[in-house]
Each structure stands twice: as structure tokens, then as C-alpha cells.
Design a protein around this motif. Structure first.
Motif, PDB file in Angstrom:
ATOM      1  N   HIS A   1      35.283   6.104  51.434  1.00 59.44           N
ATOM      2  CA  HIS A   1      34.084   6.860  51.818  1.00 59.44           C
ATOM      3  C   HIS A   1      34.443   8.294  52.203  1.00 59.44           C
ATOM      4  O   HIS A   1      33.650   9.223  51.983  1.00 59.44           O
ATOM      5  CB  HIS A   1      33.377   6.168  52.977  1.00 59.44           C
ATOM      6  N   GLY A   2      35.629   8.489  52.768  1.00 57.89           N
ATOM      7  CA  GLY A   2      36.059   9.837  53.115  1.00 57.89           C
ATOM      8  C   GLY A   2      36.245  10.717  51.897  1.00 57.89           C
ATOM      9  O   GLY A   2      36.159  11.949  51.996  1.00 57.89           O
ATOM     10  N   ALA A   3      36.488  10.097  50.739  1.00 59.23           N
ATOM     11  CA  ALA A   3      36.627  10.849  49.487  1.00 59.23           C
ATOM     12  C   ALA A   3      35.275  11.050  48.800  1.00 59.23           C
ATOM     13  O   ALA A   3      35.233  11.545  47.669  1.00 59.23           O
ATOM     14  CB  ALA A   3      37.588  10.134  48.546  1.00 59.23           C
ATOM     15  N   GLY A   4      34.199  10.655  49.468  1.00 61.46           N
ATOM     16  CA  GLY A   4      32.873  10.828  48.889  1.00 61.46           C
ATOM     17  C   GLY A   4      32.503   9.783  47.860  1.00 61.46           C
ATOM     18  O   GLY A   4      31.662  10.022  46.998  1.00 61.46           O
ATOM     19  N   ILE A   5      33.121   8.600  47.940  1.00 64.30           N
ATOM     20  CA  ILE A   5      32.893   7.541  46.954  1.00 64.30           C
ATOM     21  C   ILE A   5      32.258   6.339  47.637  1.00 64.30           C
ATOM     22  O   ILE A   5      32.640   5.974  48.759  1.00 64.30           O
ATOM     23  CB  ILE A   5      34.227   7.118  46.293  1.00 64.30           C
ATOM     24  N   VAL A   6      31.288   5.723  46.985  1.00 65.50           N
ATOM     25  CA  VAL A   6      30.754   4.426  47.390  1.00 65.50           C
ATOM     26  C   VAL A   6      31.253   3.413  46.369  1.00 65.50           C
ATOM     27  O   VAL A   6      31.101   3.621  45.168  1.00 65.50           O
ATOM     28  CB  VAL A   6      29.211   4.434  47.438  1.00 65.50           C
ATOM     29  N   HIS A   7      31.861   2.340  46.830  1.00 68.64           N
ATOM     30  CA  HIS A   7      32.472   1.372  45.914  1.00 68.64           C
ATOM     31  C   HIS A   7      31.435   0.755  44.984  1.00 68.64           C
ATOM     32  O   HIS A   7      31.614   0.694  43.776  1.00 68.64           O
ATOM     33  CB  HIS A   7      33.195   0.278  46.696  1.00 68.64           C
TER      34      HIS A   7
END
Length: 619
Positions: free
Chosen positions: A138-144
């Protein structure tokens, strides 16, 4: 290594699998799914990696390539201890691929299926590791978007979350309606199932589901068909019976409201509080049976790394050759002779699993033949029943078997039956009689159909009586269901209470079992490329603004059609639907998924008058 194969970790390469990709030698298959195939590979220095090749269908979609490129570049920023980092990738070639660090351990799904639920200390360490992984993702701006037991690998030093963010690349592609599913229904959050915007809280919900699965061996909403589990996730509360008391905080992860779920950082603190001792990944966090399996896989991977890389050699020149015998010579007794593998070639192992054609120097021949000779054209084993060359010209009837010229009447010597072609005159008479009978039946059937039409009258829209409205029955009491969501490729049945979205492996939802109302692609590929809402009974009417939706209206209008394009509907549009089982429904269209939403669905209100007319079994 044989034991590892039996456990499903390494499988031989198949025909069509490449021998290498961009310098990475492929040694075995690790698995395959909706997005592509994952191979065990090695860097030039011998380090194992997992290389995923994307399916050709997805590779051909420009929107998928664009999203895949974005997600892979974002995934490169994820470098956590509990994730499998991206090593290399190619998003521009004919077949995009992605290489990540190889994790020598089973997935959580496979481990629980083989060894049962994990003990409490292992579950707490699993959750803590997954929560830390989500913090980095999430810190990388990604939602799994697709966190599930098969996307969590169990390594000797803790769990690894894989495939983060890649599901988003599939979300926007047109292929989501043709067999590629985004997300796993049993682990979707309610907002994801309803097509609402997906936030990091959706991953926390999935983590709670994974926790229940790891601790009990089944999910919080039970098992069964995916659509049934999905319905329970949206409308029912989770079943947490049998969950250990220290894991009670997992219920917060499964809250319907995303705002009520804890963050990954809060989850880490909750795991620490629930553990009687400080959480530490000591290398012995898993049951002994799973730890031994991990050790075995590490050894198997090392063995494959040192295996020879040459592909199987072509058959030697002395291999059996299929010959065409001279005319008149009897055919060989066994057609399979010459197709058996030449002696000296043992059954291939995983190491020698390179497919034929992997290298240009060893092209796989299509027919076994001698060197320098092109394969001969295949000859049918049995030709038409023409006389052999030794028969004399003349009538087609075979000559009788000659009996001895004297002595008592001998018993005839048995001979194999020979085909006796009929004479031309007999064939002509038979043909004439057959044609006459067919013409007479067609004429008689046409007369009967005409009489039937004269007696019953024409249908309003020019269709045959197969779709004419059955006789109405006494007015039943209506039942209304509001806010029914039908995802793309799904349908509902009006007999269900409440109607639940259903799907199967049919090519189109209109062919589903009792698809009273479906939402899918246009099956006739017309100029209007928007999806359609339809019914398998093909008795659907789009009401005009001047027509008031009611049972009386639905009984009176007969402008029947198969389906209605989404472009023809606006909020408040009403449709009358008649089913084979005699139900009549008034469907009010409430809208579709927003354009910026990766999910595809429609929302409708349904008022059903069950058994309002006579049922019909006609297709």
C-alpha cells in the motif's frame, strides 16, 4: 525429486513451452491460471526465479498491456521482507512476462489442503507477516485486489505475498468478460463484489478471510458455488465459530464498512497483543511436515539448476520408417507398428522435459521417416469398395466359388463376404421413391401448419406460436426485490427468493440454466457493441414512457424481443419479462457500473408475479 513432483511443485515442460525467455532457462512448470503460466527458471548465475508468461489473449489487448506496464513498474518499488520482489520483466514483446524471486515453499492453500489448519502461533506469525507485506504494498500506491491463500507462499523464514497489483491490469481489459476473472469471489470484499471503488481496506478484508481459512481450513462464509459465497459475503454476517479466542480481532477485518476495518499497522499491533510471547520469525514457525516439504523443494530446485540444458535429440536414422508397399501387397497387420518409441529412450524426467522444437537444430518431424526424405502423404487404411485389379471386367457381382465337378453335393466352402453393389436401375428406383416420400411429408406438414395458423391467428409481432403468450392465470401476489446486482456474464432466476447472480462455463449467459434475466455481451454481434440485458425465453418487452409498468401491462404488450442493449436503457427504464415456468416480472433498470470502475454490472429492481400464466417447455 520424484517426491516433489508428486506434491505438484515441479511439472515437466509441455509441448509449446519455450526453452528459455530472454536468457532465462526454463526448467519446469510451477502452475498456470487465468493470467498465464508460471515457470521455474534460473538467472545466468544459477539463482532460481519464478517467471510468469502472460496468456496470448491478454497480450493482444492494448489496454491490458498499458495497465500491465504501469503495475509492473509500480511493483518494482515493493521491496519488503514478506513479498517476492520483481527481478526482471518485458511488457513490450510479443508475450509479456514478469520474473520475481522464487519462493521454495507451498502456497497456504496447498499446505492447508494437505496438512490441515495451522496452529495458533503459526497463524499469528502468518498474519503479522502479511500485514507487514500489505503495509509495503500500500505504501507503493498499490492495492493487491486478489489476496487469497494461493497468493500467499510459506517460506522457511515467513510468508510471502505474491502477485500484488497485477490483477488490476486485467480489471480494465475487455477480456474480463471472456473467461478471465479478476479477484476470487470467496475472498472479495463486499464493496469489490458490488463493483464499488476498491481501496486498501479491501485487502484487509481479504486478509481476514485468509486468517480464518488458515486457522479453520474453511472461509468465514462457508463453501459452495462462488456466486453463493459472494452473495453471503454481501448480505450475511461471517461465521467465526471455532476460531481461537486470541484471533477474535479478525472479526474487525471482516466488517462490511471499509472504514471500520483496521489498518495493516493496527493489525501488526493486534497480532503482538494476541501472542503470549513476542512474535519472532525464528525459522521454525511452521509445523514440521510443512518445514520438511520446504527443505525438499530447496533440494529439488538445486538439482534442476545443475541439470543439463540440452533438449532431447531427434530420432536416429535407423528409427522405424513407414513404407508404402507395392500395389497388391497386404497391408501391415498393425497400423501402430513404427509409431512406438525407439528402444533406448527412457521415459523423460523433469530434467529432460524440454519440448521438441525448443532449439532450431532439433526440429520435431511430423512423420518418422528416413533422412532426407519428405514425409509421405497419408494413405487411407480402407478405400471405397471397388473390385481388386484381379477381378475381370463386367458385371459387378462377384464370381461364385467353384465346387468340385463330381461327387455328392458338397458343403460350400466358406468365403469372406464380398460387397455386392446394387444395379443402377435399383438405385434409381430407390432414390425416386425416397424423394417422393419426403416431398409428400413436407407438403402434408405445410398443410397442417397452415390449418393450425388459420385456427389460432397470427402473433402480434409476426413470430410463430412458439413464442405466443400462454393463457393468463389468476393474479398472484407480487414480490419485489430492490437493488439486485447482476455482474457481467451472470443471470438471475425469478423463482429464487431473493434472486441470486448465477454463472457457469457457458459461452454466454443467455445459455445458462433458467436464465430468466441475464447481463452479457451481445450474442448476435450486431452493430451496437454495448452489452445486453435479456432472457433465455426471448419474451422480453421494453416499455415506452407512456406505458405504466404493471401485471396488466406486461400481459397485454407483445412486442417480444430477445434482449435489449444497454444503450437503449436509462435510469427508470422498465422491461416486462416472461419465463418458461410461467412467471412474469417487471424489471426496473437502476444503472450500470461507472465508466471508471473496473467491474462491470447492472443494478435493477425486480417485481415478480410467480405463476401468473401457464408454463411452457418450448425452446
Amino acid at each position: 525429486m520424484a517426491g516433489t513432483q508428486q506434491q505438484g511443485e515441479f511439472r515437466p515442460l509441455e509441448a509449446g513451452d519455450p526453452a528459455e525467455v530472454a536468457g532465462y532457462r526454463l526448467a519446469a512448470r510451477l502452475g498456470s491460471g487465468g493470467m498465464g503460466t508460471v515457470y521455474l527458471s534460473y538467472t545466468p548465475g544459477g539463482h532460481p526465479i519464478a517467471l510468469k508468461m502472460i496468456r496470448p489473449e491478454l497480450s493482444e489487448d492494448p489496454e491490458f498491456r498499458r495497465r500491465f506496464r504501469q503495475e509492473v513498474q509500480a511493483a518494482q518499488r515493493v521491496q519488503g521482507l514478506y513479498t517476492a520482489p520483481v527481478i526482471d520483466y518485458d511488457t513490450e514483446g510479443p508475450r509479456p512476462w514478469l520474473a520475481t524471486a522464487y519462493v521454495a515453499g507451498p502456497s497456504l492453500a496447498a499446505a492447508v489442503a494437505e496438512h490441515g489448519p495451522l496452529p495458533l502461533p503459526s497463524v499469528l506469525l502468518l498474519l503479522a507477516g502479511m500485514a507487514e507485506a500489505l503495509s509495503v504494498v500500500h505504501g507503493a500506491g498499490i492495492v493487491h485486489r486478489d489476496l487469497k491463500p494461493s497468493n500467499v507462499l510459506l517460506a522457511a523464514d515467513g510468508p510471502r505475498v505474491i502477485d500484488f497489483g497485477i490483477a488490476r491490469a486485467v480489471d480494465a481489459t475487455a477480456l474480463t468478460g471472456t473467461g478471465v476473472s479478476v479477484g476470487t469471489p470467496a475472498f472479495m470484499s463486499p464493496e469489490q463484489a458490488a463493483g464499488q471503488p476498491v481501496t486498501p481496506a479491501a485487502d484487509v478484508f481479504a486478509l481476514g478471510q485468509v486468517a480464518v481459512f488458515a486457522a479453520r481450513g474453511r472461509g468465514a462464509w462457508g463453501d459452495g458455488p462462488s456466486h453463493a459465497v459472494l452473495y453471503r459475503i454481501v448480505h450475511e454476517e461471517p461465521d467465526l465459530a471455532g476460531l481461537a479466542a486470541p484471533l477474535a480481532f479478525v472479526a474487525r477485518c471482516l466488517a462490511k464498512d471499509p472504514a471500520e476495518r483496521p489498518s495493516p499497522a493496527e493489525l501488526l499491533a493486534l497480532c503482538q497483543e494476541a501472542s503470549p510471547t513476542p512474535l519472532r520469525q525464528s525459522g521454525s514457525w511452521l509445523p514440521q511436515a510443512i518445514a520438511a516439504q520446504i527443505t525438499q523443494r530447496v533440494s529439488a530446485s538445486a538439482a534442476l539448476a545443475s541439470a543439463p540444458t540440452t533438449a532431447p535429440t531427434a530420432p536416429p536414422p535407423t528409427a522405424p520408417v513407414t513404407r508404402l508397399d507395392a500395389p497388391g501387397t497386404p497391408a501391415p497387420a498393425s497400423p501402430a507398428q513404427g509409431s512406438a518409441a525407439p528402444p533406448g529412450h527412457a521415459a523423460p524426467t523433469v530434467v529432460a522435459a524440454q519440448p521438441p522444437g525448443a532449439h532450431a537444430a532439433h526440429a520435431a518431424p511430423t512423420v518418422v521417416a528416413g533422412p532426407g526424405h519428405p514425409p509421405a502423404a497419408p494413405r487411407p487404411a480402407y478405400g471405397p469398395p471397388t473390385p481388386p485389379p484381379s477381378y475381370p471386367p463386367g458385371p459387378a457381382a462377384p464370381q461364385p466359388v467353384h465346387a468340385p465337378p463330381h461327387g455328392p453335393a458338397p458343403q460350400p466352402v466358406w468365403q469372406p463376404p464380398q460387397p455386392v453393389p446394387p444395379s443402377r436401375a435399383r438405385v434409381g428406383r430407390g432414390l425416386a421413391i425416397g424423394v417422393g416420400v419426403v416431398l409428400a411429408l413436407v407438403w402434408l406438414g405445410g398443410c397442417m401448419s397452415l390449418l393450425a395458423n388459420l385456427g389460432s391467428g397470427d402473433s402480434t409481432d409476426g413470430r410463430s406460436d412458439a413464442t405466443a403468450a400462454p393463457q393468463p392465470l389468476p393474479d398472484p401476489k407480487p414480490v419485489t426485490y430492490r437493488g439486485v446486482t447482476i455482474p457481467h456474464g451472470y443471470w438471475v432466476r425469478f423463482a429464487d427468493s431473493p434472486p441470486k447472480p448465477l454463472t457457469d462455463d457457458s459461452s454466454n449467459a443467455r445459455y445458462g440454466e433458467s436464465a430468466d434475466l441475464y447481463y452479457d455481451d451481445d450474442p448476435s454481434y450486431s452493430a451496437d457493441e454495448t452489452p445486453v440485458v435479456g432472457s433465455d425465453h426471448e419474451r422480453l418487452v421494453l416499455l415506452s414512457n407512456a406505458e405504466k409498468g404493471s401485471l396488466a401491462t406486461c400481459r397485454s404488450v407483445t412486442r417480444y424481443t430477445d434482449d435489449v442493449h444497454l444503450s437503449q436503457l436509462s435510469k427508470g427504464s422498465q422491461l416486462c419479462v416472461h419465463t418458461r415456468s410461467g412467471h412474469i416480472a417487471l424489471v426496473t433498470y437502476r444503472g450500470a457500473a461507472p465508466k471508471d470502475d473496473p467491474s462491470d454490472y447492472v443494478t435493477v429492481d425486480i417485481t415478480v408475479w410467480r405463476n401468473a400464466e401457464q408454463a411452457t417447455d418450448q425452446e
